[in-house]
Scaffold this motif. Structure first.
Motif, mmCIF file in Angstrom:
data_model
loop_
_atom_site.group_PDB
_atom_site.id
_atom_site.type_symbol
_atom_site.label_atom_id
_atom_site.label_comp_id
_atom_site.label_asym_id
_atom_site.label_seq_id
_atom_site.Cartn_x
_atom_site.Cartn_y
_atom_site.Cartn_z
ATOM 1 N N UNK A 149 0.748 -1.139 0.054
ATOM 2 C CA UNK A 149 0.015 0.029 -0.002
ATOM 3 C C UNK A 149 0.962 1.244 0.035
ATOM 4 N N UNK A 150 0.505 2.383 -0.683
ATOM 5 C CA UNK A 150 1.259 3.381 -0.663
ATOM 6 C C UNK A 150 1.036 4.623 0.398
ATOM 7 N N UNK A 151 1.872 4.906 0.862
ATOM 8 C CA UNK A 151 2.290 5.814 2.023
ATOM 9 C C UNK A 151 3.016 7.182 1.389
ATOM 10 N N UNK A 152 2.220 8.305 1.525
ATOM 11 C CA UNK A 152 3.086 9.259 0.948
ATOM 12 C C UNK A 152 3.846 10.334 2.007
ATOM 13 N N UNK A 153 4.860 11.063 1.556
ATOM 14 C CA UNK A 153 5.602 11.652 2.521
ATOM 15 C C UNK A 153 5.943 13.141 1.944
ATOM 16 N N UNK A 154 5.459 14.273 2.609
ATOM 17 C CA UNK A 154 5.246 15.638 2.009
ATOM 18 C C UNK A 154 6.251 16.314 3.003
ATOM 19 N N UNK A 205 12.426 4.622 7.328
ATOM 20 C CA UNK A 205 12.706 3.233 7.621
ATOM 21 C C UNK A 205 11.431 2.661 8.176
ATOM 22 N N UNK A 206 10.792 3.345 8.597
ATOM 23 C CA UNK A 206 9.411 2.747 9.334
ATOM 24 C C UNK A 206 8.490 2.399 8.431
ATOM 25 N N UNK A 207 8.364 2.845 7.362
ATOM 26 C CA UNK A 207 7.764 2.412 5.813
ATOM 27 C C UNK A 207 8.367 1.122 5.508
ATOM 28 N N UNK A 208 9.551 1.334 5.310
ATOM 29 C CA UNK A 208 10.235 0.021 4.752
ATOM 30 C C UNK A 208 10.188 -1.181 5.563
ATOM 31 N N UNK A 209 9.933 -1.208 6.865
ATOM 32 C CA UNK A 209 9.764 -2.411 7.625
ATOM 33 C C UNK A 209 8.353 -2.757 7.938
ATOM 34 N N UNK A 210 7.518 -1.948 7.262
ATOM 35 C CA UNK A 210 5.950 -2.135 7.313
ATOM 36 C C UNK A 210 5.402 -2.994 6.259
ATOM 37 N N UNK A 211 6.260 -2.913 5.229
ATOM 38 C CA UNK A 211 5.836 -3.474 3.790
ATOM 39 C C UNK A 211 5.082 -2.420 2.951
ATOM 40 N N UNK A 212 5.019 -1.069 3.517
ATOM 41 C CA UNK A 212 4.168 -0.290 2.716
ATOM 42 C C UNK A 212 5.256 0.303 1.704
ATOM 43 N N UNK A 213 4.813 0.872 0.699
ATOM 44 C CA UNK A 213 5.653 1.614 -0.356
ATOM 45 C C UNK A 213 5.564 3.237 0.006
ATOM 46 N N UNK A 214 6.878 3.703 0.358
ATOM 47 C CA UNK A 214 6.730 5.113 0.563
ATOM 48 C C UNK A 214 7.015 5.807 -0.877
#
Length: 509
Positions: free
Chosen positions: A52-57, A69-78
């Motif tokens: 699932x896609x998580x955005x960072x602005x 690094x949190x998103x990377x470990x969650x399986x989400x796509x940053x």
């Protein structure tokens, strides 16, 4: 290797060492590791599925490292989003990328409010900085588990997405795996000789691959300390070097030019600085020569690559004088070739398109199947850059394939004209591109930015070009400018200069 393991291993090796410095704040490797675990669990417990896609602005600040690094470990796509986007551009990227959760810095509240409800999938907003109407960043993750999530992720799984700078049109989402970005991190660590003794300056925006994947990830991989600069200026950069003992940095040529040409330039401020790498745009020879003269202890490494492919070539400092103008040899752990239109490698001295293949190459352009298919030729991933390779294996860029002009039936490469113009001491930057011509089809136009206090006439530029180049290559239009539109990584957006000339014409190449 998984991206999250880069941080885990360095936290095990250097638990108390500062991982990131930002303004008056510092976070150790152990603290960053635990914070990334908490954020990963917060995403998982919020129901965010693998992929699932998580955005960072957000600008460069410690929270970016935690989310990365949190998103990377969650399986989400940053999805790393440009802070320069206006509301319509932001809405386009959020919808194109299928973002469902957006982390955003408080300074971008107005932009975020303008896009609420437009991307239908976006339902969750997490605010970084001062408290506001949305869920606060600390509240989102502070009470979660600090254990490393065990999700069975694989190196080939999608990890992150950055958007291309859009020099030729709408930006495309470059979807990369953990393995793709690990290869690049290892390339940079080796080719730029980074180690745990370094303090690495992150002075370009973290939303771009140059800062995030080409400098921050390698710094974490080797256990170096990163120091984040939120807003660039030569003064702020000098302050950061002095205050943090910065030893290494990636910079775009414009930034290096601003440092060496700054009126307040004082070499003593940069006593700790030992390494600089650059890419993203052509580096004028005069800038490299001034670096060699004024900061001789700073080893310069030119790298070449793309968001889609990572770092492909490296010109180490000991080759700079003899191979000035080259982007270097292929990096030690990637495959690079110059290929013809059929995708077959060409020989030394022949023009070919730079291409690569292997674990460094992206997964795809997200939601762009036709452009993804066009990215490949005979098993090679294409860069769009034309070049020649000399007998020693050093690669010299000729031009972007899309920028090549056909004038009176002759191929004209803007970079060749730009190189000639850069020989004039008064020139700080220039951009050459084709404009329509009823007789020749198209002819070269040159936009020129002069160095501060310098003077130069159109006639002098034309006369110089006629001495250096065939007559049909001389610029037929010269315009002096005070600035250039650029991508975040410093590339001049020629399409914005060129398109107005072709608004009612069809460009045929």
């Amino acid at each position: 290797m998984l991206a999250g393991d880069m941080l885990r291993r360095s936290a095990e090796r250097f638990p108390s060492k500062p991982a990131v410095l930002w303004q008056d704040q510092s976070i150790s490797y152990r603290e960053l590791d635990l914070a990334a675990n908490r954020l990963a669990h917060a995403l998982i417990n919020a129901g965010i599925a693998k992929g699932e896609k998580v955005g960072m602005l957000c600008r460069n600040r410690i929270e970016y490292a935690i989310v990365f690094f949190g998103a990377a470990r969650s399986g989400a796509v940053l999805v790393n989003i440009s802070t320069l986007y206006q509301a319509d551009e932001l809405a386009y990227v959020l919808e194109k990328a299928d973002v469902t959760t957006l982390f955003y810095e408080d300074v971008f509240q107005e932009k975020v409010d303008a896009v609420r409800g437009r991307p239908p999938m976006l339902k969750r907003f997490v605010r970084i900085g001062e408290a506001g109407g949305d869920l606060a960043f600390e509240a989102f993750h502070q009470n979660e588990s600090q254990d490393y999530p065990d999700l069975g992720l694989k190196p080939e799984d999608p990890f992150c997405m950055t958007y291309t700078g859009g020099t030729t049109g709408r930006p495309k989402g470059v979807l990369c795996s953990h393995l793709n970005r690990y290869i690049t991190a290892h390339t940079v660590a080796m080719e730029e000789a980074l180690d745990e003794r370094d303090v690495v300056g992150i002075v370009t925006p973290l939303f771009h691959v140059a800062a995030l994947n080409i400098m921050f990830q390698p710094a974490v991989l080797v256990g170096a300390t990163s120091t984040f600069l939120t807003k660039w200026s030569p003064e702020a950069f000098g302050d950061m070097v002095e205050e943090t003992g910065m030893t290494a940095a990636f910079m775009v040529p414009t930034q290096i030019s601003m440092v060496v040409s700054d009126k307040g330039f004082d070499p003593a401020r940069y006593a700790s600085w030992r390494k600089v790498s650059f890419a993203g745009a052509p580096m004028p020879d005069w800038v490299q020569k001034e670096m060699l003269q004024h900061l001789p202890d700073v080893a310069m490494t030119q790298i070449y690559g793309q968001s889609e492919l990572g770092v492909l070539t490296s010109l180490r400092s000991w080759y700079v004088r003899d191979k000035l103008g080259s982007v270097g040899r292929q990096a030690y752990n990637v495959d690079v070739a110059l290929v013809d239109p059929q995708g077959q490698p060409v020989g030394p001295g022949e023009i070919g398109e730079i291409a690569s293949r292997g674990d460094n190459v992206m997964i795809e352009y997200y939601n762009e199947p036709e452009q993804t298919a066009a990215f490949w030729r005979n098993g090679w991933a294409l860069t769009g850059d034309l070049a020649i390779r000399d007998e020693d294996g050093f690669i010299f860029l000729v031009d972007r394939a899309k920028d090549m002009m056909i004038s009176g039936g002759e191929n004209v490469y803007p970079k060749e004209i730009e190189d000639a113009i850069y020989e004039l001491d008064a020139v700080a930057e220039c951009a050459v591109f084709g404009i329509p011509d009823d007789k020749w089809g198209e002819v070269p136009a040159a936009y020129v930015l002069l160095r501060e206090g310098a003077e130069l006439s159109e006639e002098a530029i034309v006369a110089h070009c006629e001495k250096k180049l065939a007559r049909f290559k001389r610029p037929r239009l010269i315009k002096f400018v005070s600035d250039f539109p650029k991508t975040p990584i410093g590339k001049i957006q020629k399409n914005l200069l060129r398109d107005k000339y072709w608004a009612d014409r069809e460009k045929k190449i």
